[in-house]
Write a protein that holds these residues in place. Sequence first.
Motif, PDB file in Angstrom:
ATOM      1  N   MET A   1      -0.215   4.573   5.232  1.00 28.66           N
ATOM      2  CA  MET A   1      -1.217   4.625   4.154  1.00 28.66           C
ATOM      3  C   MET A   1      -1.281   6.022   3.577  1.00 28.66           C
ATOM      4  O   MET A   1      -1.371   6.984   4.309  1.00 28.66           O
ATOM      5  N   MET A   2      -1.222   6.081   2.307  1.00 27.81           N
ATOM      6  CA  MET A   2      -1.329   7.407   1.704  1.00 27.81           C
ATOM      7  C   MET A   2      -2.758   7.908   1.857  1.00 27.81           C
ATOM      8  O   MET A   2      -3.702   7.146   1.703  1.00 27.81           O
ATOM      9  N   ALA A 102       3.166   2.016  -4.578  1.00 26.24           N
ATOM     10  CA  ALA A 102       2.888   3.362  -5.085  1.00 26.24           C
ATOM     11  C   ALA A 102       3.445   4.448  -4.170  1.00 26.24           C
ATOM     12  O   ALA A 102       3.817   5.533  -4.617  1.00 26.24           O
ATOM     13  N   VAL A 103       3.520   4.138  -2.876  1.00 21.85           N
ATOM     14  CA  VAL A 103       3.985   5.156  -1.941  1.00 21.85           C
ATOM     15  C   VAL A 103       5.452   5.530  -2.213  1.00 21.85           C
ATOM     16  O   VAL A 103       5.841   6.693  -2.092  1.00 21.85           O
ATOM     17  N   MET A 512       7.751  -0.116   3.825  1.00 21.16           N
ATOM     18  CA  MET A 512       6.926   0.688   2.911  1.00 21.16           C
ATOM     19  C   MET A 512       5.665   1.189   3.603  1.00 21.16           C
ATOM     20  O   MET A 512       5.262   2.333   3.445  1.00 21.16           O
ATOM     21  N   GLN A 513       5.069   0.294   4.362  1.00 15.72           N
ATOM     22  CA  GLN A 513       3.844   0.664   5.064  1.00 15.72           C
ATOM     23  C   GLN A 513       4.125   1.805   6.046  1.00 15.72           C
ATOM     24  O   GLN A 513       3.377   2.763   6.158  1.00 15.72           O
ATOM     25  N   ARG A 514       5.242   1.692   6.743  1.00 12.67           N
ATOM     26  CA  ARG A 514       5.604   2.719   7.725  1.00 12.67           C
ATOM     27  C   ARG A 514       5.827   4.058   7.025  1.00 12.67           C
ATOM     28  O   ARG A 514       5.372   5.101   7.482  1.00 12.67           O
TER      29      ARG A 514
END
Length: 591
Positions: A1-2, A102-103, A512-514
């Motif tokens: 998470m950003m 977005a990350v 992506m989450q990682r």
Amino acid sequence: MMPDTKAAITARLHAARMQVAPESAQTPILLERPKQAEHGDLSCNIAMQLAKALKANPRQIAEQIVAALQAQTQWADGLISAAEIAGAGFINLRLSIRTKHAVITQVLNAPADWGRGARTQENIQVEYVSANPTGPLHIGHGRGAAYGASLANVLAAAGATVTREFYINDAGRQMDILALSVWLRYLEARGRTVAFPADGYRGAYVRDIAVALNQAHAAQLERDDPRFAAALQAAAQSEQVADDEAVRGDAALDALIALARELLATDWRVVHGFALQAMLADQQDDLAQFGVTYAHWFSEQSLHDSGQVARAVAQLESAGHTYIKDGALWFRSTTFGDEKDRVIRRENGLLTYFASDIAYHLDKFSRGFDRVINVWGADHHGYIARVKGALLACGVDAQRLTVALVQFAALFRGGEKVAMGKRSGEFVTLRDLRREVGDDAARFFYVLRKSDQHLDFDLDLAKSQSNDNPVYYVQYAHARVCSIFVQAKRDAQSLHSTPLSPLEGARELALMQRIGEFPELIQTAARELAPHLIAFYLRELAADFHAFYNAERILVEDAALSEARLALCAATRYTLANGLALLGVSAPERM
RNA sequence: GCGCCCGUAGCUCAGCUGGAUAGAGUACCUGGCUACGAACCAGGGGGUCAGGAGUUCGAAUCUCUUCGGGCGCGCCA
């Protein structure tokens, strides 16, 4: 998470909570990633936290908070796609796919800075290894080096200004013993027969230095004196003793050192300096090859030469924290929480190591560091209280000093523990280890466990099965990504504006989450002084990538999908590379 | 004896300021390459989180205690 995403969501939950229970403003909103994927992307336990104070059912509180959340005007912006209540009263949130994408954009817009925190005003010094220059670095030092260097990198990445320092113990008795040992081996090299002291340094490296000393100075350092043979006999016969008899064995060796200094006169400095420079050069070379570097190599002797040690002692005396007992000068450290008082000037007039260490720490804080971190071997834990006590006695806030203890690395060969002892020369050097398992594997292996955990270093395993070392798993992922870009004849940096909407598979979302966890992970690792978290994260990141790679083909006919997947690969590559760099491990493009 | 650290799968270890069904590597078993690198992936078995008590909605995590292991307790550094 950003971090900014998480902060935004936290703020919304806080606002929703204020509508439901305004009197609970002090209870912090905590968001964590659930272990189970079906529990959503983020989970909040605030309803359960408030249940007791509100005397209400946590699920009912959760329902009210969720209702307030969904009524917010920001709800329509699509940051969050769903909010569900589960279990005893968890609020589980799902992020919109656009939020997750977005990350990737963020990574590709500034790859070199990805993961780095905003610059803070904090100025931190990290001191690590600081081995006695009396022998080659061994595998215990290697752990301190890998830990300290990685920790310094992590702190810097988290936003602090970091200064790396090595403290050279070049002024003490141990160094004198090395100089004496070198001189005796020099005499042997010149054809004399000498009885070697029981507590002298016996490693082969001492002979190497002596040979070089002989080549440089020939007969210049030879001496004849009838007292010398007698003193030598006495020192050689005083067997290595322990505990209460140690002092007697010390006396014979000290007498021998004193006589050698007398006989050699100004040439003592020649021998001493020669031995010191040889050992220092060896350690510096070893560490540099290990990727461990310093801004400062700080000499203990310089503290004596500048008068700082004498001034530190005088400061304690004038503050009334010292007393004389048995002819020695004691620091009343018990006043500051130590279990017993400590000698700072011996009966023979010589200052102890502790005295120069007080001066050293005062010097550190006088240089303007907000915080000082010492990386010490766990056997020095009993030393912490007296150093902090001395700082307090001198008016320095001891909270600003943190001692990170690194447990020993026990060595196993053939299933048996290898005995280590500097004097006996029986120890495995860092240089040997590096040569046998490689720098990358050694760096990674060292930080693959918590620093306060004992490390069982199985040499046979590290040597014979080095391909099983997890470092290759992570490096392989990086090399694989690079290979894709070679195959695609594309540049990873050309993808920053690629539309990402085709990325919606489970493996892609997990990856992506990682990737998005990386910045927060660096903050956590810095806060906990725990670079091992980086190593574990990289293994998980590599696993997510390998799983994605095996499940989906990247270079496919569908150009939009292929481009989007390449963008995800590029983000993975930069995250792997940045993470490996923190640990001082290379990120090879081919293996 | 006193102090600090540790005890989680056969082995080596994670487990974030207490959260939902305790995870990974390795070893063992079963599958997957005419597809971008198989140093890879998918799946399976394997646990009294050393024992006990307490705190609470909830404990591997916090407190106390017992047991076991490491280290320290010098006018060495």
